[in-house]
Design a protein around this motif. Structure first.
Motif, PDB file in Angstrom:
ATOM      1  N   LYS A   1       0.631  -1.336  -0.213  1.00  0.00           N
ATOM      2  CA  LYS A   1      -0.221   0.003  -0.219  1.00  0.00           C
ATOM      3  C   LYS A   1       0.962   1.180   0.134  1.00  0.00           C
ATOM      4  N   GLU A   2       1.480   1.329   1.022  1.00  0.00           N
ATOM      5  CA  GLU A   2       2.502   2.203   0.835  1.00  0.00           C
ATOM      6  C   GLU A   2       3.380   3.057   0.004  1.00  0.00           C
ATOM      7  N   LEU A   3       4.286   1.375  -1.034  1.00  0.00           N
ATOM      8  CA  LEU A   3       4.575   1.470  -1.929  1.00  0.00           C
ATOM      9  C   LEU A   3       3.223   1.687  -3.212  1.00  0.00           C
ATOM     10  N   VAL A   4       2.776   1.722  -3.522  1.00  0.00           N
ATOM     11  CA  VAL A   4       1.976   2.511  -4.511  1.00  0.00           C
ATOM     12  C   VAL A   4       1.479   3.571  -4.410  1.00  0.00           C
ATOM     13  N   GLU A   5       0.821   3.771  -3.067  1.00  0.00           N
ATOM     14  CA  GLU A   5       0.071   5.245  -3.138  1.00  0.00           C
ATOM     15  C   GLU A   5       1.544   6.216  -2.818  1.00  0.00           C
ATOM     16  N   SER A   6       2.922   5.808  -2.727  1.00  0.00           N
ATOM     17  CA  SER A   6       3.880   7.081  -2.213  1.00  0.00           C
ATOM     18  C   SER A   6       4.329   7.727  -3.896  1.00  0.00           C
ATOM     19  N   ARG A   7       4.401   6.072  -4.987  1.00  0.00           N
ATOM     20  CA  ARG A   7       3.979   7.054  -6.080  1.00  0.00           C
ATOM     21  C   ARG A   7       3.531   7.631  -7.177  1.00  0.00           C
ATOM     22  N   GLY A   8       1.743   6.864  -7.226  1.00  0.00           N
ATOM     23  CA  GLY A   8       0.581   7.520  -7.365  1.00  0.00           C
ATOM     24  C   GLY A   8       0.865   6.726  -8.936  1.00  0.00           C
TER      25      GLY A   8
END
Length: 226
Positions: A206-213
């Motif tokens: 979740k953190e990986l995907v959301e941080s990139r957008g």
């Protein structure tokens, strides 16, 4: 159905400790510290009881798992976890298809090598030991699901599904079946270690995907169920 040796060992150890504790419960040399004031000396007994209880509990959990054994005579465990992401379902799905990036958010995974569209080679640390295995994708539907099963090494299989909750909201659900092999793996399974690891992996995804957008790539092919 016969219990495994680790199960019997845990139950026997707990039983012996409890039996020993009961035989000596009236022995003054075990209850008093030898001083004139006769202070109780109970730390030894508390520790013994705790050790006995832990051994019996562990044996019971292992025995319970053993009773869930499948037709092949070994126990299968299941873990289910889910998490909501603030990204479109297409983004979440596309990122999950980037298998070789799994070590970025899967704590115990050291390497995933994609052989072709449906075959992978894994290397991970399991209960403190490095293990390797091959896996195949058994079903893949863009933006909906990815299913797999191991074809060598540690037995595991499962499915990850993707659910659109809104334009920029997605729920990722994971179910995995696996077979603990060593005693350390069975203990970790009994105390919920695999579930904790799975939950942490999804949180890091979740953190990986959301941080990139946005996804780092994506494979939109379909694999028929087999």
């Amino acid at each position: 159905m016969r219990a495994t040796l680790p199960t019997l060992a845990a139950l026997t150890a707990g039983g012996l400790l409890l039996s020993n504790r009961m035989r000596h419960r009236h022995d003054p040399e075990l209850f008093y510290d030898g001083h004139a004031d006769g202070h109780l000396h109970g730390q030894h007994h508390t520790g013994t009881l705790l050790a006995a209880a832990a051994a019996v509990a562990l044996g019971g959990m292992l025995l319970s798992n053993r009773r869930r054994a499948g037709r092949h005579g070994y126990s299968l465990s299941t873990v289910e976890e889910s998490i909501d992401l603030d990204v479109p379902v297409r983004t979440a799905y596309n990122q999950w298809t980037q298998f070789e990036e799994f070590p970025r958010f899967m704590a115990s995974v050291q390497e995933v090598r994609q052989i072709d569209d449906t075959h992978l080679h894994w290397k991970a640390v399991v209960a403190g030991k490095t293990k390797e295995w091959d896996a195949e994708i058994t079903e893949q539907i863009p933006d909906e699901r990815i299913a797999w099963r191991s074809t060598s090494g540690p037995m595991n299989s499962g499915v990850v599904t993707f659910h659109r909750l809104g334009e920029n909201r997605t729920r990722v659900m994971m179910q995995m079946d696996y077979r603990p092999e060593s005693l350390a793996e069975k203990v970790g399974d009994a105390v919920g270690g695999v579930k904790v690891t799975a939950k942490g992996n999804l949180q890091r995804f979740k953190e990986l995907v959301e941080s990139r957008g946005a996804e780092t790539g994506g494979w939109r092919g379909t694999v028929g169920q087999h």
